[in-house]
Design a protein around this motif. Structure first.
Motif, PDB file in Angstrom:
ATOM      1  N   GLU A  86       0.822  -1.205   0.000  1.00 56.82           N
ATOM      2  CA  GLU A  86       0.000   0.000   0.000  1.00 56.82           C
ATOM      3  C   GLU A  86       0.858   1.258   0.000  1.00 56.82           C
ATOM      4  N   ASP A  87       2.094   1.128   0.457  1.00 52.52           N
ATOM      5  CA  ASP A  87       2.958   2.298   0.543  1.00 52.52           C
ATOM      6  C   ASP A  87       3.431   2.688  -0.852  1.00 52.52           C
ATOM      7  N   PRO A  88       3.243   3.933  -1.239  1.00 53.90           N
ATOM      8  CA  PRO A  88       3.634   4.346  -2.601  1.00 53.90           C
ATOM      9  C   PRO A  88       5.113   4.207  -2.878  1.00 53.90           C
ATOM     10  N   ASP A  89       5.985   4.537  -1.935  1.00 57.57           N
ATOM     11  CA  ASP A  89       7.428   4.444  -2.170  1.00 57.57           C
ATOM     12  C   ASP A  89       7.852   2.993  -2.374  1.00 57.57           C
ATOM     13  N   GLU A  90       7.343   2.112  -1.523  1.00 59.61           N
ATOM     14  CA  GLU A  90       7.690   0.706  -1.691  1.00 59.61           C
ATOM     15  C   GLU A  90       7.165   0.167  -3.013  1.00 59.61           C
ATOM     16  N   LEU A  91       5.949   0.626  -3.391  1.00 56.01           N
ATOM     17  CA  LEU A  91       5.406   0.153  -4.660  1.00 56.01           C
ATOM     18  C   LEU A  91       6.257   0.632  -5.836  1.00 56.01           C
ATOM     19  N   PRO A 111      -7.859  10.678 -12.147  1.00 58.99           N
ATOM     20  CA  PRO A 111      -7.976  10.710 -10.682  1.00 58.99           C
ATOM     21  C   PRO A 111      -9.372  10.280 -10.264  1.00 58.99           C
ATOM     22  N   LEU A 112      -9.464   9.327  -9.373  1.00 53.81           N
ATOM     23  CA  LEU A 112     -10.733   8.861  -8.809  1.00 53.81           C
ATOM     24  C   LEU A 112     -10.599   8.778  -7.301  1.00 53.81           C
ATOM     25  N   PRO A 113     -11.723   8.740  -6.616  1.00 55.81           N
ATOM     26  CA  PRO A 113     -11.659   8.667  -5.154  1.00 55.81           C
ATOM     27  C   PRO A 113     -10.907   7.430  -4.722  1.00 55.81           C
ATOM     28  N   THR A 114     -10.213   7.532  -3.624  1.00 62.33           N
ATOM     29  CA  THR A 114      -9.445   6.425  -3.082  1.00 62.33           C
ATOM     30  C   THR A 114      -9.487   6.458  -1.585  1.00 62.33           C
ATOM     31  N   THR A 115      -9.319   5.354  -0.969  1.00 63.51           N
ATOM     32  CA  THR A 115      -9.304   5.240   0.485  1.00 63.51           C
ATOM     33  C   THR A 115      -7.950   5.565   1.051  1.00 63.51           C
ATOM     34  N   ARG A 116      -6.927   5.686   0.170  1.00 66.27           N
ATOM     35  CA  ARG A 116      -5.574   5.972   0.664  1.00 66.27           C
ATOM     36  C   ARG A 116      -5.392   7.468   0.786  1.00 66.27           C
ATOM     37  N   ALA A 117      -4.467   7.824   1.629  1.00 60.85           N
ATOM     38  CA  ALA A 117      -4.201   9.244   1.890  1.00 60.85           C
ATOM     39  C   ALA A 117      -3.472   9.846   0.720  1.00 60.85           C
ATOM     40  N   SER A 118      -4.217  10.539  -0.119  1.00 63.37           N
ATOM     41  CA  SER A 118      -3.616  11.237  -1.240  1.00 63.37           C
ATOM     42  C   SER A 118      -4.555  12.319  -1.680  1.00 63.37           C
ATOM     43  N   THR A 119      -4.055  13.297  -2.236  1.00 65.39           N
ATOM     44  CA  THR A 119      -4.838  14.398  -2.782  1.00 65.39           C
ATOM     45  C   THR A 119      -4.469  14.607  -4.220  1.00 65.39           C
ATOM     46  N   VAL A 120      -5.295  15.363  -4.896  1.00 63.04           N
ATOM     47  CA  VAL A 120      -5.056  15.661  -6.314  1.00 63.04           C
ATOM     48  C   VAL A 120      -4.871  17.145  -6.463  1.00 63.04           C
ATOM     49  N   ASP A 166      -1.203  20.906 -18.005  1.00 59.84           N
ATOM     50  CA  ASP A 166      -1.832  20.222 -19.134  1.00 59.84           C
ATOM     51  C   ASP A 166      -3.305  19.982 -18.884  1.00 59.84           C
ATOM     52  N   GLY A 167      -3.846  20.446 -17.735  1.00 58.87           N
ATOM     53  CA  GLY A 167      -5.259  20.317 -17.474  1.00 58.87           C
ATOM     54  C   GLY A 167      -5.651  19.032 -16.799  1.00 58.87           C
ATOM     55  N   LEU A 168      -4.692  18.099 -16.607  1.00 62.80           N
ATOM     56  CA  LEU A 168      -5.013  16.822 -15.976  1.00 62.80           C
ATOM     57  C   LEU A 168      -4.575  16.860 -14.519  1.00 62.80           C
ATOM     58  N   PRO A 169      -5.428  16.337 -13.626  1.00 63.61           N
ATOM     59  CA  PRO A 169      -5.050  16.344 -12.205  1.00 63.61           C
ATOM     60  C   PRO A 169      -3.954  15.341 -11.932  1.00 63.61           C
ATOM     61  N   ARG A 170      -3.145  15.583 -10.900  1.00 59.70           N
ATOM     62  CA  ARG A 170      -2.077  14.707 -10.455  1.00 59.70           C
ATOM     63  C   ARG A 170      -2.280  14.388  -8.968  1.00 59.70           C
ATOM     64  N   ARG A 171      -1.899  13.128  -8.592  1.00 54.07           N
ATOM     65  CA  ARG A 171      -2.018  12.740  -7.196  1.00 54.07           C
ATOM     66  C   ARG A 171      -0.754  13.142  -6.457  1.00 54.07           C
ATOM     67  N   VAL A 172      -0.943  13.694  -5.261  1.00 54.76           N
ATOM     68  CA  VAL A 172       0.185  14.096  -4.408  1.00 54.76           C
ATOM     69  C   VAL A 172       0.169  13.188  -3.199  1.00 54.76           C
ATOM     70  N   ARG A 173       1.271  12.441  -3.006  1.00 55.17           N
ATOM     71  CA  ARG A 173       1.318  11.506  -1.901  1.00 55.17           C
ATOM     72  C   ARG A 173       1.456  12.234  -0.563  1.00 55.17           C
ATOM     73  N   ARG A 174       0.800  11.716   0.465  1.00 56.61           N
ATOM     74  CA  ARG A 174       0.924  12.230   1.830  1.00 56.61           C
ATOM     75  C   ARG A 174       1.539  11.161   2.693  1.00 56.61           C
ATOM     76  N   ARG A 175       2.377  11.584   3.560  1.00 61.70           N
ATOM     77  CA  ARG A 175       3.056  10.646   4.432  1.00 61.70           C
ATOM     78  C   ARG A 175       2.571  10.861   5.877  1.00 61.70           C
ATOM     79  N   ASP A 216       9.447   6.587 -11.170  1.00 58.44           N
ATOM     80  CA  ASP A 216       9.530   6.264  -9.750  1.00 58.44           C
ATOM     81  C   ASP A 216       8.335   6.789  -8.959  1.00 58.44           C
ATOM     82  N   THR A 217       7.304   7.285  -9.584  1.00 59.47           N
ATOM     83  CA  THR A 217       6.154   7.872  -8.886  1.00 59.47           C
ATOM     84  C   THR A 217       4.950   6.975  -9.048  1.00 59.47           C
ATOM     85  N   PRO A 218       4.679   6.047  -8.129  1.00 60.76           N
ATOM     86  CA  PRO A 218       3.508   5.184  -8.253  1.00 60.76           C
ATOM     87  C   PRO A 218       2.258   5.929  -7.862  1.00 60.76           C
ATOM     88  N   ALA A 219       1.122   5.359  -8.236  1.00 57.26           N
ATOM     89  CA  ALA A 219      -0.178   5.927  -7.899  1.00 57.26           C
ATOM     90  C   ALA A 219      -1.157   4.811  -7.645  1.00 57.26           C
TER      91      ALA A 219
END
Length: 790
Positions: free
Chosen positions: A439-444, A671-680, A687-696, A753-756
């Protein structure tokens, strides 16, 4: 003259022709030298009877006519006997002219005798005119003697030219007889001078001195001529000179020599009788000698001809024997040398390659049977053949050992490759399970990197399997879309983020060829990225063509030189045998092997404006229609998910297109809703497309999506963003319906190196399904199929 490159037959012929030609020339020369004298001896008889007898008769008649002419000039009247003598002389001259003009005498005569015969004929032409002068008394007695003596001298010159026989003894005897004839002529001249003086009663001025000289010359010639006669002939002449007539004539000559004037009471009758006896005796002696000479020349000529025939036949037989022996020996040498050459050529061009080919096919080879013994005798050629027998056995045994070693080497490589392939496959399966649970983005992100390295390791293990001559073993049960095949190839390339998939026309690849086509394209794409500058892109396009489907891979590197390009295309068209020494170009060998297995054609050509374009033509028997999305139940397996990790990055960025004036769809992340801690948040490139920003950390709170002010977004950008959002949502729902519930699909963002974490209903790009069979272990890291000039 350079004879080094002559054929052996030409050299042997040259060795034979020289001595045989010299021997033949020597035989012809010796035969000619011997045959000529034999012909001369045979011609001696012809000369004697056609020239000697008629000529001697003319000389005798001229001598008689000369005496009578001098007597007539010394007296006051005309002698009736002179007219009768002239008739006899004319008949003798006519007979001689007929013989001289005949072909038989001319053929037997040489050049000198021909000239003397012409001189004799010219001298005889003066006889009628001389007679007129004598009848008119316009010439004195000395002139008349000189006239007839000149014609007689021409006859004796012809006799001297006739006396040139090849035998020394015969020639000496002929010369002696001619000299005796001259002495008899001098005796006739003395008789003519004395007859004129006796008739006139005194010597004319100078006649006595001339008479003395004539007698002395006659005695000198007779003495020298007798010395050259054979012993029996000399004895006969000695008996002749001891006769009463010779003795009486010599005494009378001595009397005339001592007296300055004509002696008073000189016995003219005794002189005439003695002179007639001696003259006729000398003439008979000469004729007998000439007849004996002619008779002895014929047997001698026959003996010479017999010797010539024997020598000629023996010489000819020797020449024929030499030629036959030379031909036999030369033919034997040429045949044996040709046999050795043929055996060597057959071994080098046929037997040895056939043995190697059979060994590589796994057949057993009998060295003794493949290298039979050659028996060429015990001489130097036989020794060369024996040495070549050893060379052949050694070469065949070396080929057996080499192929056995190569077979063992391939088995070792195949064994290690299979082991590595199994380990890599287990590693990929383990990574896939870890990725599902992480589940951890860095490990993934780290697991994704390891997963990508393992995928490359699998390809290199398959390279080893291909080099060992086996099949990789990776296959699919159902057809796979062409775009997924290209994405699967890109997923096995290190610099996959530099590869752009351009226009791809819809098509499907049969499952039995998917693994090999992916591997082939991966090798070519790897090569394109490796031999082009890091800042350039590699384009991959696909289109349907008559007879199949074509994939083009274009880079922007320096390209290849024409010779290297031609060599690479030859190797791709006809894959050679694997040579471990050529380890720098294993990629070409792998691509050629994979292409030859399925009838795929690969061709390299210069790119425009720079770089190289690799064209892969897949035949129609491997191409089918593009399968619908979700047609393969196993499409959600680890292989498909592994391709999905790079599928977002295999499109051309905004503003790039495969062809001028033609836009290609942009890469998007939904970008779709997720149960993990992340924001867009809005992306940095706007470019008009949202990006996910990981929270630690556990206190991380989602941040609201901050949209760009309407004034900053153009209507075209808003339309593209909403279209992408709607398409991604639809794909996510379809994937969720197939898997039976919401599934989390991990998509790497713009950076590798940026998983989502995205729920399954957000959707993922369609990729190739999981293989139906376990993949074969990949090969160690090697260069890719096409070697470029960097």
């Amino acid at each position: 003259m350079n004879t080094r490159d002559w054929p052996i037959r030409a050299k042997l012929t040259a060795l034979v022709i020289g001595p045989v030609t010299g021997l033949l020339a020597l035989w012809i020369f010796a035969t000619t030298l011997t045959f000529g004298p034999a012909l001369d001896l045979l011609a001696a008889r012809t000369l004697l009877y056609d020239l000697g007898r008629p000529g001697e008769n003319v000389v005798a008649e001229l001598q008689r006519e000369r005496r009578l002419s001098v007597v007539q000039l010394a007296g006051d009247g005309v002698l009736p006997e002179l007219a009768e003598q002239r008739d006899r002389t004319d008949r003798a001259v006519d007979e001689l002219r007929r013989r001289i003009d005949g072909e038989e005498l001319r053929d037997a005569a040489d050049d000198q005798l021909d000239a003397r015969l012409d001189q004799l004929g010219a001298a005889l032409e003066a006889l009628p005119a001389g007679r007129v002068f004598i009848d008119d008394r316009k010439v004195d007695r000395a002139g008349a003697v000189g006239l007839y003596s000149g014609m007689i001298g021409s006859a004796f010159q012809a006799f001297s030219a006739m006396a040139t026989l090849p035998d020394v003894h015969l020639n000496r005897e002929a010369s002696a007889l001619t000299a005796l004839g001259r002495s008899r002529e001098l005796l006739g001249q003395a008789d003519a001078l004395l007859a004129g003086a006796v008739t006139a009663g005194r010597y004319a001025e100078g006649e006595h001195e001339q008479l003395v000289r004539t007698v002395e010359n006659q005695r000198f010639l007779a003495e020298n001529a007798v010395a050259d006669l054979p012993a029996d002939e000399r004895s006969g002449y000695q008996r002749l000179t001891e006769g009463a007539g010779f003795l009486r004539l010599r005494a009378l000559q001595d009397t005339l020599i001592r007296a300055d004037e004509l002696p008073t009471g000189f016995d003219v009758r005794a002189w005439e009788s003695s002179h007639a006896e001696v003259w006729q005796g000398l003439r008979d002696f000469e004729l007998r000698g000439a007849d004996s000479l002619a008779e002895r020349s014929v047997p001698m000529a026959v003996r010479i001809l017999v010797q010539l025939a024997a020598a000629g036949v023996l010489g000819l037989v020797a020449i024929v024997v030499c030629v036959l022996v030379a031909l036999r020996v030369g033919r034997s040498l040429a045949h044996r040398l040709t046999g050795v050459r043929s055996a060597a050529t057959e071994m080098a061009a046929e037997r040895l390659p056939d043995v190697v080919a059979r060994l590589r096919r796994g057949e057993d080879v009998d060295v003794a049977r493949e290298a039979p013994e050659m028996d060429h005798g015990g001489d130097e050629i036989g020794q060369v053949a024996s040495a070549f027998n050893e060379v052949r056995r050694t070469a065949v045994q070396a080929a057996v050992d080499e192929v056995t070693l190569r077979r063992g080497f391939n088995e070792v490589i195949l064994n290690l490759a299979r082991r590595s392939q199994g380990l890599v496959h287990r590693q990929l399966a383990l990574l896939d399970r870890l990725e599902r649970r992480t589940e951890d983005p860095d490990e993934l992100a780290g697991l994704f990197q390891v997963d990508h390295l393992a995928t490359r390791l699998r390809r290199h293990a398959e390279d080893l399997v291909i080099l060992a001559g086996a099949a990789p073993g990776r296959g699919w049960r159902r057809p796979v879309a062409a775009v997924d095949v290209m994405r699967g190839a890109i997923s096995e390339v290190e610099a996959y983020h530099r590869v752009d998939v351009g226009e791809v026309q819809p098509a499907g690849v049969l499952g039995r060829a998917v693994g090999d086509v992916i591997h082939l394209l991966a090798e070519l794409i790897e090569n394109a990225t490796a031999f082009s500058p890091p800042g350039t892109r590699v384009d991959v396009t696909g289109r349907t063509v008559p007879g199949g489907y074509t994939v083009e891979i274009t880079d922007r590197g320096l390209g290849m030189s024409p010779p290297n390009l031609a060599a690479a295309n030859r190797k791709l068209a006809a894959p050679p045998e694997f040579d471990p020494a050529d380890s720098a170009r294993l990629g070409l060998f792998v691509v050629a092997r994979l292409a030859a297995r399925h009838g795929v054609r690969v061709e390299l050509r210069p790119g425009r404006p720079t770089g190289t374009t690799a064209t892969v033509f897949v035949p129609s028997d491997l191409i089918t229609g593009e399968p619908p999305v979700g047609s393969d139940p196993a499409s959600a397996g680890p292989e498909r998910r592994r391709m999905a990790k790079v599928s977002r990055l295999t499109t051309v960025p905004r503003g790039r297109s495969s062809r001028p004036g033609r836009e290609r769809p942009e890469s998007t992340v939904i970008p779709l809703p997720t149960t993990r801690a992340s924001t867009v948040e809005p992306p940095a490139d706007s470019d008009g497309l949202p990006r996910r920003v990981r929270r630690r950390g556990p206190a991380a709170r989602p941040r609201a999506v901050v949209a760009d002010p309407p004034a900053l977004r153009s209507p075209e950008e808003a339309r593209r963003a909403m279209s992408a959002l709607q398409a991604g949502t639809a794909r996510g729902r379809r994937d969720g319906a197939r898997t039976g519930g919401p599934a989390v699909t991990r998509i790497r963002d713009a950076g590798p190196d940026t998983p989502a974490d995205v729920p399954a209903d957000a959707g993922t790009p369609p990729t190739t399904p999981e293989p139906a069979t376990e993949p074969s272990p990949p090969a160690p890291d090697q260069r890719t199929a096409t070697e470029r000039d960097a």
